[in-house]
Design an enzyme around this catalytic site. Structure first.
Site, PDB file in Angstrom:
ATOM      1  N   HIS A 378      43.117  27.765  19.394  1.00  0.00           N
ATOM      2  CA  HIS A 378      42.715  28.780  20.377  1.00  0.00           C
ATOM      3  C   HIS A 378      43.017  28.426  21.825  1.00  0.00           C
ATOM      4  CE1 HIS A 378      40.514  31.834  18.030  1.00  0.00           C
ATOM      5  NE2 HIS A 378      40.295  30.847  17.183  1.00  0.00           N
ATOM      6  N   LYS A 569      35.125  38.604  32.129  1.00  0.00           N
ATOM      7  CA  LYS A 569      35.439  37.526  31.187  1.00  0.00           C
ATOM      8  C   LYS A 569      34.692  36.297  31.684  1.00  0.00           C
ATOM      9  CE  LYS A 569      39.778  38.317  32.256  1.00  0.00           C
ATOM     10  NZ  LYS A 569      40.506  38.403  30.981  1.00  0.00           N
ATOM     11  N   ARG A 570      34.707  35.218  30.889  1.00  0.00           N
ATOM     12  CA  ARG A 570      34.061  33.993  31.370  1.00  0.00           C
ATOM     13  C   ARG A 570      34.686  33.573  32.704  1.00  0.00           C
ATOM     14  NH1 ARG A 570      30.323  31.170  27.855  1.00  0.00           N
ATOM     15  NH2 ARG A 570      30.444  29.538  29.404  1.00  0.00           N
ATOM     16  N   LYS A 575      41.381  31.598  34.664  1.00  0.00           N
ATOM     17  CA  LYS A 575      41.344  33.066  34.601  1.00  0.00           C
ATOM     18  C   LYS A 575      41.496  33.692  35.996  1.00  0.00           C
ATOM     19  CE  LYS A 575      38.534  32.998  30.371  1.00  0.00           C
ATOM     20  NZ  LYS A 575      39.278  33.781  29.379  1.00  0.00           N
ATOM     21  N   THR A 677      41.392  39.137  24.376  1.00  0.00           N
ATOM     22  CA  THR A 677      41.118  40.317  23.539  1.00  0.00           C
ATOM     23  C   THR A 677      40.466  41.425  24.368  1.00  0.00           C
ATOM     24  OG1 THR A 677      39.145  39.115  22.824  1.00  0.00           O
ATOM     25  CG2 THR A 677      40.967  39.235  21.268  1.00  0.00           C
ATOM     26  N   LYS A 681      40.867  45.745  24.536  1.00  0.00           N
ATOM     27  CA  LYS A 681      39.752  46.712  24.581  1.00  0.00           C
ATOM     28  C   LYS A 681      39.944  47.702  25.722  1.00  0.00           C
ATOM     29  CE  LYS A 681      36.951  43.144  22.550  1.00  0.00           C
ATOM     30  NZ  LYS A 681      36.080  41.984  22.782  1.00  0.00           N
TER      31      LYS A 681
END
Length: 842
Positions: A378, A569-570, A575, A677, A681
């Site tokens: 992952h 998101k986290r 990110k 993911t 969405k």
């Protein structure tokens, strides 16, 4: 003019929510009242909202039980190959509405609850999220369970029943504060304890070698108590099982040692054993080598493997006498999928069982193990890879350490035969990393002990083969596969966005819900004014509903004509929430400079949790809230720019914000986000994406057409070139005036006047040691955001682009992903056929 429909009347008209037959509604009301009566008869005569929720949950659960029993009977009779999805995280969210959707009960329950004078949404809001995950990895497991049931696979999710899931996030004076998530406080109506399947799990002790075999002795025993949760497929009458283990101290725990006065302490010490399933480790993409975490990893694996072998041996439904003794056929009947390296101990544990308990020789045991296990990687971030100190193992799991050493000896023997004298290669490929303290590389263990290794998006699977696991790919190229992640369209469209699901169904029918590729039929309507109008209208309604929630919670007035620009998101440096912050500040500065220009209004929403020990991530949250304080109170800017930090982002909040989003921010440095993911969405729910060529964004651009996403920034090859050359943040800072201005404002306290050097740590990081090269993508990001703003002014063209995106979503159903796992890794054939409902004659 007719008055607008209420939410309830609107919901009634949505066909994808199932038919509400009169008998059905009347039965539901009867059962609801029966459950309510039994709840209240105990001690009260006034029902609370929570009593009503539990009565409804039990009423819906009644519809699952018959299907659940029948599904398991069906499996025992057919004796199919079974797949076991092992994960330390299952991020399930709420269960009630998802169950109603999958059982086609939504309209009937809605009508029954309405006739009883209650509000369905209020009752649904009583349910706690099952927050047994951190983010993508745990939510993926939940989507996979839904798809495995929908595709009729005999599948089981196995994990830990954490007493406390991911913490609740409070924002206090702009800072994240964590609060324990006591989600079981009022009980969980969806789980069933199964004490009859309790299993012992061993720790510590020592190993004895005898002529007749190996014994692991003097261990400490902890009991694993299973709790089962039903997992319904979509309208196919199949109900699979998620089994989560809870740790229990055995009755004789330490009591045998008690001497005078020691009894009380011995009973209190039972807690220590039961701590194993107490709390989820709140790290996303970060490895923390704590003994309790290794105990959790072995606990779930040891309990699960006992269960797998028990079920393999007893083939007839409900029978306990062992009928299948030959374990060499295990790989024909069992597939084990390891969700990351967290359940890697399944490999040495299965070896231990086959050799020490079942008395098989090494070569036979190893062949069975490798053919049974498969591993999903992952992440490629080095700080996320699990490397356990050998001395921890020596103490906690001495037999497993011996087995791992032997796996490594044989593995290196093979490498040495293939590459004689290449000691550097052997060092790189060893399962044991030498150095300061010896460590076990769990990813290497997983690769060597599995017959298949997969990444979770094409670009990620390629990176794995070219870099981190290159040596392993050269030796075993056929092991390596790609399985691009997906999401379940049941929760992430039908359930969370029924308005859009219905608009789509009116054009192409309802079959797309099980076969998402049918969405490409929407392409022939891309210029259809009615569809364009309907899609824009659904988006506007979703925005109004979400804005009402925001105005209540944050006391800010939301401009409904503004673009909802969403980044959830986290919180993590890779990110790049900081890149978003720089855009916000730049936009703010531009509006201040030319206040009379016709700016495209934006409401920027950023949400996500920071790991409690991750200082930089917590500072990023503080920076976002500080920027919001300044901008939201600047009268010159007014309602043209607002910044909101969404508190306590979780599955249930995602279900509300994603359908309301116009713009989806997917802006990680190329080569760092394995898949993502959330990106899928947003795409499915009618938002446009601004993003880098990273993770599944690459495939989203491929499916929808790159011209229908706002792609910007360095590609993987550019990042590599910049690494070779050396990334110099100062060069960008000195060359780009708007970047310099924004950084100076952060640095000099414009957003923290009371404490001007509050954000020095962030500034220093960005200027001097930014691994994720925020400045390198700044210019292109700003330009791309200008294109976004320009297009948003043209609602019709914007909405046409949205239709192209929705039509390109088919690939990103987890049904497609699971179909590929089934055929290409597990050797199973998915099926869309229904089994008989419990009320049908068999």
């Amino acid at each position: 003019m007719s008055k607008p429909l209420t939410d309830q009347e609107k919901r009634k008209q949505i066909s994808v929510r199932g038919l509400a037959g009169v008998e059905n509604v009347s039965d539901l009301k009867t059962n609801f009242n029966r459950h309510l009566h039994f709840t209240l008869v105990k001690d009260r005569n006034v029902a609370t909202k929570r009593d009503y929720y539990f009565a409804l949950a039990h009423t819906v659960r009644d519809h699952l039980v018959g299907r659940w029993i029948r599904t398991q009977q069906h499996y025992y009779e057919k004796d199919p190959k079974r797949v076991y999805y092992l994960s330390l995280e299952f991020y399930m969210g709420r269960t009630l509405q998802n169950t109603m959707v999958n059982l086609a009960l939504e309209n009937a329950c809605d009508e029954a609850i309405y006739q009883l004078g209650l509000d369905m949404e209020e009752l649904q809001d009583m349910e706690e999220d099952a927050g047994l995950g951190n983010g993508g990895l745990g939510r993926l497991a939940a989507c996979f369970l839904d798809s495995m049931a929908t595709l009729g696979l005999a599948a089981y999710g196995y994990g830990i029943r954490y007493e406390f899931g991911i913490f609740n996030q409070k924002i206090v004076k702009g800072w994240q504060v964590e609060e324990a998530d006591d989600w079981l406080r009022y009980g969980n109506p969806w789980e069933k304890a199964r004490p009859e399947y309790m299993r012992p799990v061993h720790f510590y002790g020592r190993v004895e070698h005898h002529p007749d075999g190996v014994k692991w002795v003097d261990t400490q025993v902890i009991l694993a108590l299973p709790y089962d949760t039903p997992v319904p497929g979509y309208r196919n009458n199949i109900v699979n099982t998620m089994r989560l283990w809870s740790a229990k101290a055995p009755c004789e725990f330490h009591l045998k040692d008690f001497n005078v006065g020691g009894y009380i302490q011995a009973v209190l010490d039972k807690n220590l054993a039961e701590n194993i399933s107490r709390v989820l480790y709140p790290n996303d993409n970060f490895f923390e080598g704590k003994e309790l975490r290794l105990k959790q990893e072995y606990f779930v694996v040891a309990a699960t493997l006992q269960d797998i072998i028990r079920r393999f041996k007893a083939s007839k439904f409900g029978s306990i006498e062992e009928v299948r003794m030959d374990l060499t056929t295990l790989p024909d009947k069992v597939a084990i999928q390891l969700n990351d390296t967290h359940p890697a101990m399944a490999i040495p544990e299965l070896m231990r069982i086959l050799m020490d308990d079942e008395k098989l020789i090494w070569d036979t045991a190893w062949d069975i193990t490798v053919r049974t296990c498969a591993y999903t990687n992952h992440t490629v971030l080095p700080e996320a890879l699990e490397r356990w100190p050998v001395d921890l193992f020596q103490n906690l799991l001495p037999r497993h350490l011996e087995i791992i050493y032997e796996i490594n000896r044989r593995h290196l023997e093979r490498i040495s035969a293939l590459y004689p004298g290449d000691f550097d290669r052997m060092r790189r490929m060893s399962l044991i990393e030498e150095g300061g303290q010896k460590k076990i590389n769990m990813a290497h263990l997983c690769i060597v002990g599995s017959h298949a290794v997969n990444g979770v998006a094409q670009i990620h699977s390629d990176i794995i083969k070219d870099t981190v696991f290159k040596d392993f790919y050269e030796v075993d190229p056929d092991k390596f596969q790609n399985k691009t992640n997906g999401i379940t369209p049941r929760r992430w469209l039908v359930m969370c966005n029924p308005g859009l699901a219905e608009v789509i169904a009116e054009r192409i029918g309802e079959d797309y819900i099980r076969d998402l590729c049918q969405l490409k039929k929407l392409l022939k309507f891309v210029n259809d004014d009615a569809l364009i109008r309907d899609i824009a209208k659904v988006k506007q309604e979703n925005k109004m509903k979400f804005a009402a929630l925001l105005e209540e919670q944050y006391k800010v007035k939301i401009n409904l004509n503004s673009m909802f620009d969403v980044h959830v998101k986290r919180i993590h440096e890779y990110k790049r929430q900081l890149l978003n912050c720089l855009h916000i500040i730049t936009l703010y500065n531009r509006i201040k400079k030319e206040p009379n220009k016709a700016w495209t209004p934006r409401t920027v929403m950023i949400g996500g949790k920071a790991a409690p020990g991750y200082h930089t991530a917590k500072m990023i949250i503080k920076l976002i809230t500080a920027i919001g304080e300044v901008i939201n109170n600047d009268s010159v800017v007014g309602d043209r720019l607002k910044v909101i930090f969404l508190e306590n982002y979780k599955v249930t909040l995602a279900e509300k914000v994603i359908p309301a989003a116009d713009l989806s921010e997917q802006i990680s440095t190329a080569g760092t986000e394995a898949s993502g993911t959330g990106n899928m969405k947003f795409m499915l729910n009618g938002a446009l994406t601004i993003g880098t060529m990273d993770g599944a964004n690459v495939e989203m651009a491929e499916e929808a057409g790159e011209e229908n996403l706002f792609i910007f920034g360095m590609r993987v090859k550019d990042v590599e070139a910049l690494d070779k050359k050396g990334y110099d943040a100062m060069e960008y800072y000195n060359r780009i005036p708007e970047l310099k201005q924004a950084m100076d404002q952060i640095s000099k306290g414009f957003f923290s006047p009371a404490e001007p050097d509050q954000f020095q740590d962030i500034v220093k990081m960005l200027m001097h040691h930014d691994r994720f090269k925020v400045f390198a993508d700044y210019e292109d990001y700003i330009k791309s955001q200008e294109k976004v703003s320009a297009l948003y002014k043209n609602t019709k063209e914007w909405t046409k682009m949205v239709i192209h995106n929705i039509a390109g979503c088919g690939k990103f159903s987890s049904d497609r992903t699971i179909g590929q796992y089934a055929r290409e890794i597990w050797g199973m054939e998915p099926s869309l056929e229904k089994i008989a409902a419990p009320d049908d004659p068999r």
